[in-house]
Design a protein around this motif. Sequence first.
Motif, PDB file in Angstrom:
ATOM      1  N   THR A   1       0.846  -1.189   0.000  1.00 19.43           N
ATOM      2  CA  THR A   1       0.000   0.000   0.000  1.00 19.43           C
ATOM      3  C   THR A   1       0.880   1.237   0.000  1.00 19.43           C
ATOM      4  O   THR A   1       2.028   1.196   0.462  1.00 19.43           O
ATOM      5  CB  THR A   1      -0.936   0.033   1.227  1.00 19.43           C
TER       6      THR A   1
ATOM      7  N   THR B   1      -2.922  -3.803  -2.488  1.00 17.56           N
ATOM      8  CA  THR B   1      -2.752  -4.879  -3.462  1.00 17.56           C
ATOM      9  C   THR B   1      -2.086  -6.064  -2.790  1.00 17.56           C
ATOM     10  O   THR B   1      -1.421  -5.920  -1.761  1.00 17.56           O
ATOM     11  CB  THR B   1      -1.896  -4.448  -4.668  1.00 17.56           C
TER      12      THR B   1
ATOM     13  N   GLU C   1       0.219  -9.644  -3.850  1.00 15.09           N
ATOM     14  CA  GLU C   1       0.960 -10.330  -4.894  1.00 15.09           C
ATOM     15  C   GLU C   1       1.521 -11.635  -4.345  1.00 15.09           C
ATOM     16  O   GLU C   1       1.667 -11.800  -3.134  1.00 15.09           O
ATOM     17  CB  GLU C   1       2.124  -9.460  -5.394  1.00 15.09           C
TER      18      GLU C   1
ATOM     19  N   ALA D   1       0.244  -6.957  -9.182  1.00 13.14           N
ATOM     20  CA  ALA D   1      -0.523  -5.731  -8.984  1.00 13.14           C
ATOM     21  C   ALA D   1      -1.571  -5.517 -10.066  1.00 13.14           C
ATOM     22  O   ALA D   1      -1.994  -4.402 -10.334  1.00 13.14           O
ATOM     23  CB  ALA D   1       0.402  -4.515  -8.908  1.00 13.14           C
TER      24      ALA D   1
ATOM     25  N   ARG E   1      -6.024  -8.324  -8.505  1.00 11.99           N
ATOM     26  CA  ARG E   1      -5.376  -8.557  -7.224  1.00 11.99           C
ATOM     27  C   ARG E   1      -5.698  -7.454  -6.223  1.00 11.99           C
ATOM     28  O   ARG E   1      -5.233  -7.478  -5.108  1.00 11.99           O
ATOM     29  CB  ARG E   1      -3.851  -8.627  -7.403  1.00 11.99           C
ATOM     30  N   ARG E   2      -6.452  -6.465  -6.647  1.00 11.85           N
ATOM     31  CA  ARG E   2      -6.807  -5.389  -5.730  1.00 11.85           C
ATOM     32  C   ARG E   2      -8.052  -5.754  -4.934  1.00 11.85           C
ATOM     33  O   ARG E   2      -8.898  -6.521  -5.382  1.00 11.85           O
ATOM     34  CB  ARG E   2      -7.079  -4.088  -6.493  1.00 11.85           C
TER      35      ARG E   2
END
Length: 272
Positions: A200, A243, A245, A256, A260-261
Amino acid sequence: MCYAGRWKPLAYAVKRMYAPLQAQVIQEGNYTKVFVVNDHIVPVTIAVNMQLKSLTDNISTCQQKAQQPDVPTSPIAVPGADATIEATVPAGFASQVLATETSEILATLPGCTKTMCYLDVTVTRKNYGLLDAQPEVSEAQMFFVPLKDIDLPDPGLNISGFQQVPASVNSSDNSSGNLSDPVSFTVSASRPAVLTYLNTKYRGRFSDDAFTALHPCRPKQITFYPHSSVQGLTAHDLAADLTVESMFDHQFGTAAAPARRAAPAASKMGGR
C-alpha cells in the motif's frame, strides 16, 4: 524499512526469526528435520502439528474436509509419531522433535511428490502465561525443491472484510505510538499461494506479511497499523489502494493487476 516508512518484506521475516518461540524445518540429505527454538527464560511445553499440503488443494478441498472431519487428511504419520507431537523445550535451547526420511513423509499423502507438496508445521505453546492474550504460535513451511522447479498454480488471491478497529494504547502492536485507528482485513487464496506480499502507498506496517505459503483452508486475519503521520485513514481508503501479490504473479507478469486489488464494498466495511 523503505524511504517512505513502510516495512519491507524482509522485516517481517526477521520479526519471525527473532520470535522467542520458533519452528524450523530443514532438509539434511534424505532426511527432513523439525526443530523448535525456545528463547524464553523458562522451559516451554509445546504441541507440534505437521501436515503435508498439496498445491492442488482448493476451496472445495477445504469444504470436503469440513463436512467430513473423520476422513483422513494429510497428517504426518511416521513410526513413533502422531500428527501432533508434544514436547518440552528447555529454556534457551533448540530441540529436534522430528527426524525422518523425506520419502516416508511424502508417502503419507497419495500422489504427493517433491514438486507438488510442501510441509506445514505449526508449533503452539501450551503453558503460556495467564496474562497472555492468546497462545504463542509459530509456523514454518518447507518446500522440498527450489521454488523455480515448481509449476505454481494461480492462487486466486483475495482481500476482503475491511473494517476499522479501535487502537489500543497498551497494545504490543502499537509500538510506533500511533493512536489512530488501525484497519483489519482478511487475505485468502483459492489455491496455495507462495511468497505472498501486501502493498500500500500508506505509511505504516501490517501485523504480518510476506507469507511463505498461504493455504486456502487457512486465510489470514491481518491488521494494518498506520504511521502517526497518516491521518484520517478509513477502511475504504485502504481497500481502494491495497494490493496483494505472490510469486505466481511475478512468474507470469501479473503482479498488482486489477484482479489482485481489494474491491471496496462500503456496506461490508466499518468506517468513521
